[in-house]
Scaffold this active site. Sequence first.
Site, PDB file in Angstrom:
ATOM      1  N   TRP A  74     -28.671 -21.761  16.489  1.00  0.00           N
ATOM      2  CA  TRP A  74     -28.966 -20.866  15.371  1.00  0.00           C
ATOM      3  C   TRP A  74     -28.737 -21.737  14.138  1.00  0.00           C
ATOM      4  O   TRP A  74     -27.596 -22.036  13.783  1.00  0.00           O
ATOM      5  CB  TRP A  74     -28.030 -19.654  15.401  1.00  0.00           C
ATOM      6  N   ASN A  98     -20.965 -25.512  18.232  1.00  0.00           N
ATOM      7  CA  ASN A  98     -21.204 -24.257  17.522  1.00  0.00           C
ATOM      8  C   ASN A  98     -20.189 -24.207  16.388  1.00  0.00           C
ATOM      9  O   ASN A  98     -18.996 -24.350  16.629  1.00  0.00           O
ATOM     10  CB  ASN A  98     -21.004 -23.053  18.455  1.00  0.00           C
ATOM     11  N   GLY A  99     -20.658 -24.034  15.153  1.00  0.00           N
ATOM     12  CA  GLY A  99     -19.726 -23.948  14.026  1.00  0.00           C
ATOM     13  C   GLY A  99     -20.321 -24.602  12.794  1.00  0.00           C
ATOM     14  O   GLY A  99     -21.495 -24.952  12.756  1.00  0.00           O
ATOM     15  N   LYS A 485     -26.996   3.700   5.425  1.00  0.00           N
ATOM     16  CA  LYS A 485     -26.454   3.467   6.768  1.00  0.00           C
ATOM     17  C   LYS A 485     -26.499   4.747   7.575  1.00  0.00           C
ATOM     18  O   LYS A 485     -26.912   4.778   8.723  1.00  0.00           O
ATOM     19  CB  LYS A 485     -25.006   2.952   6.693  1.00  0.00           C
ATOM     20  N   GLU A 488     -30.221   6.010   8.354  1.00  0.00           N
ATOM     21  CA  GLU A 488     -31.093   5.186   9.215  1.00  0.00           C
ATOM     22  C   GLU A 488     -30.616   5.159  10.663  1.00  0.00           C
ATOM     23  O   GLU A 488     -31.394   4.874  11.565  1.00  0.00           O
ATOM     24  CB  GLU A 488     -31.265   3.778   8.667  1.00  0.00           C
ATOM     25  N   HIS A 504     -26.573  16.435 -13.253  1.00  0.00           N
ATOM     26  CA  HIS A 504     -28.000  16.453 -13.640  1.00  0.00           C
ATOM     27  C   HIS A 504     -28.894  16.794 -12.461  1.00  0.00           C
ATOM     28  O   HIS A 504     -30.001  16.293 -12.356  1.00  0.00           O
ATOM     29  CB  HIS A 504     -28.372  15.084 -14.242  1.00  0.00           C
ATOM     30  N   LYS A 603     -36.211  -4.511  12.582  1.00  0.00           N
ATOM     31  CA  LYS A 603     -35.155  -5.340  11.980  1.00  0.00           C
ATOM     32  C   LYS A 603     -35.708  -6.094  10.777  1.00  0.00           C
ATOM     33  O   LYS A 603     -35.011  -6.316   9.813  1.00  0.00           O
ATOM     34  CB  LYS A 603     -34.599  -6.320  13.008  1.00  0.00           C
TER      35      LYS A 603
END
Length: 608
Positions: A74, A98-99, A485, A488, A504, A603
Site C-alpha cells: 500500500w 510495512n511501516g 455518519k 449513511e 431559524h 466508497k
Amino acid sequence: MCGIIGYIGRGRSVDIVMEGLKSLEYRGYDSAGVAYFVDKRVEVKRCKGKIRDLARLLDASSNGSGVAIGHTRWATHGKPSEDNAHPHRSGPVVMVHNGIIENYMEIKSGLAKDGIKFSSDTDTEIICHLVEKYHKSAEIEDAVMSAIKEIKGSYAIAVISERSPGKIVCARKDSPLVIGVGDSEYFVASDVPAFLGYCRNVIFLENDEMAVLTNDGVEVRNYKGDQVFRDAETINWTPSMAEKGGFKHFMLKEIFEQPRAVTDTLRGRYYHGDSHVTLEEFGLDEERMSGFKRIYLVACGTSWHAAIIGKYFIEEMARIPVEVDIGSEFRYRDPLIGKDDLFVAITQSGETADTLAAQRQAKELGAYTLTICNVVGSSSSREADAVFYTHSGPEIGVASTKAFTTQIIALYLLAVAFGKIRGVLDVERVEKLLGDLIELPGKIESMFDLDEKIKDIARDYFKASDFLYLGRGALYPVALEGALKLKEISYIHAEGYPAGEMKHGPIALVDEALPVVFIVSKDALFEKMLSSINEIRSRDGKVIVLTDGNGDSFEGLSDYILNVPHINEFLGTVLMTIPLQLLAYHIAVLRGCDVDQPRNLAKSVTVE
Ligand code: AGP
C-alpha cells in the site's frame, strides 16, 4: 497498510505465501511480490497490480523452496510500480517491510556517499542496504539488529539472506507482526488471516522485538539481546473475523485504528521543540506559501466537512482568507481563482470525480494545487502540484472515519505552518499547538472508554426517525459529520446545523421523539449552547450532550452527557468526532444495516 507473509518449513513455501497474500488483499494494495530460494539463490518476483498478475510470473522453479516471503504494498513513499514493489534486494539480502521510516532521506544520503545506487523511491530499500552493509561482517540476525537501531519510524520487516538459506529474521516497531507456530513449519505475517488456514497458534511480537524462524523453531529476542519466552496463543477467529482483526465490521476496526492512523500521519511531519512543520516534502516551500493571497478548500461529503474545519483552522491561525466549496459546486460556479491562490483538494480516494474536476479547473486557471489524499498514485495525487498524504492506511468501510480525522490533522499542520510563515503565530504558540499533537493519539484512545455508554444511547434511540446535530464554530462541521455518519449507515434522516440557526427553522422539528445531539466546547459560546439546550428541553426534545467542558452544567438538562477530554479548540474537533462515529455505528448495527457496505453508496464516487 502493507501486508507481509513469510513461511519456513516444507517445500510448498511459495504456494502458502501466495495464499497468504490473497488473504491479505482486503487490506488494499497496489503491487505485490514474493521471494523464495531456488537452491542457494533467492529468486524475486514482483509486479504492479494484483496477486493474479504476480502468479503469472511464477514457474516450476518455485515449487521446491522451503522458505519464502511475500508482500502486498500500500504505497506511502513512491508510486505503485514494479521497482517500488517489495521484496527489495541488496546483495544477498532480500526483505519486505510495512511501516514508515521517518529518517530515510538522512540514511539514504549517507548510503549514497558510500556509493550505494538506489533502484526505487521507497523508504524500505534503505533498510535493505543497511542490513547488507552490516551483513558483510555479521550473521543476518545481527546485521538486522544493527540496521534497525539506525532507523526511526514504524516498521515490521521480514528478511532472508542467500548466506543464511534456512532463516527468516523479523522485527517490529509500531507496525504489527505475528508469528505462527505450526508443526515443524513457521509463519510470520502482518495479520493473522495470512496463515489462519494453516496455523492457529500465534505469538504476537511486541515492539522492539526480533524473531528468528528456522526449521528448528522460533527464537524471540528483545533489542537488548535477551531471549524472550512467550507461550503461543490459540486464535479462534473465523477467517472473516480475522480480516477485521476480531472486530465485527471494518468500520469499527477503522474507528479503533484512529490513534495509529493519526500517529502515522504525524510521523516526520513536525518537530516539537523546533517549532517546525515540514511541508517541503509536499512541494510547499516557505517562499511559495508566503505568496498565496487566498486558499480554496474543495471536497465532497465527509471530506467537505474536513474542509470547513480547515477554514476555521487556517483563518484563525494564519489570518489568510479561505473559501470552502463542495466539488460539484466549485466546478460550475466560474470561480474567481487564479495564480495567487492555493487550491487544496481534500479526498480520501483521490478519485472523486467532482473534486478531481475542480482540481483540474483550478490548475487550468493558474492556481497552485495541493491535494490532501490517502491513496498514493491516485489521480488527484498524480495531478496536483503538491501532495500531503494522510497515512491512515486503506479505509475499507464506505463510511469514512480514520481518513476524516487524519484529514483534520493535515489541515491543522497546514494552518500552523501558514500561521508561522505569515508571522501570526509566535514560537510559543506554535510550540503549544504542536505540543498538543503529542497528546492527541492517547486522548483519542481514551474516547473508546465511552463506548459502553454510547451503546446505551444507541439502544434508547435506534428507532428514532430523525436526529438533529448542533454545534458552533469548528464544531458545526463536526455536527454535519455526525449527521452524515448516522444517515449513511443507519438510513435514519439526520441533519447537522449551526446551533445558532436552531431558532431559524429547525426548532419546529422538536418534540419528544426527536433526539438532539449537542456538541459543546468549553469556550465563549458555552452559555449560548446552554440556552439552546434549555430551549430544546422545554419542548420535550431528547438531549444528548457531548462536551469537553463542565459536564455538570448539563445535569437535569440532558438525557445523556458524554464527557470528552479537553485538548484545544482545534483538535477538539477530532476528539468530538469519535463518539459520533461510534453512535452511528451502534445504531446501524441495532437496525441490522450493512455497516461496511451501506445501500446505494460507493466508497469512491468516480462519476458525476
Ligand atoms: C463519507 O463517509 C462518504 N463515504 C462520502 O461522503 C465521502 O466522504 C465522499 O464521497 C468523498 O470521498 P473522497 O474523500 O474519497 O473524495
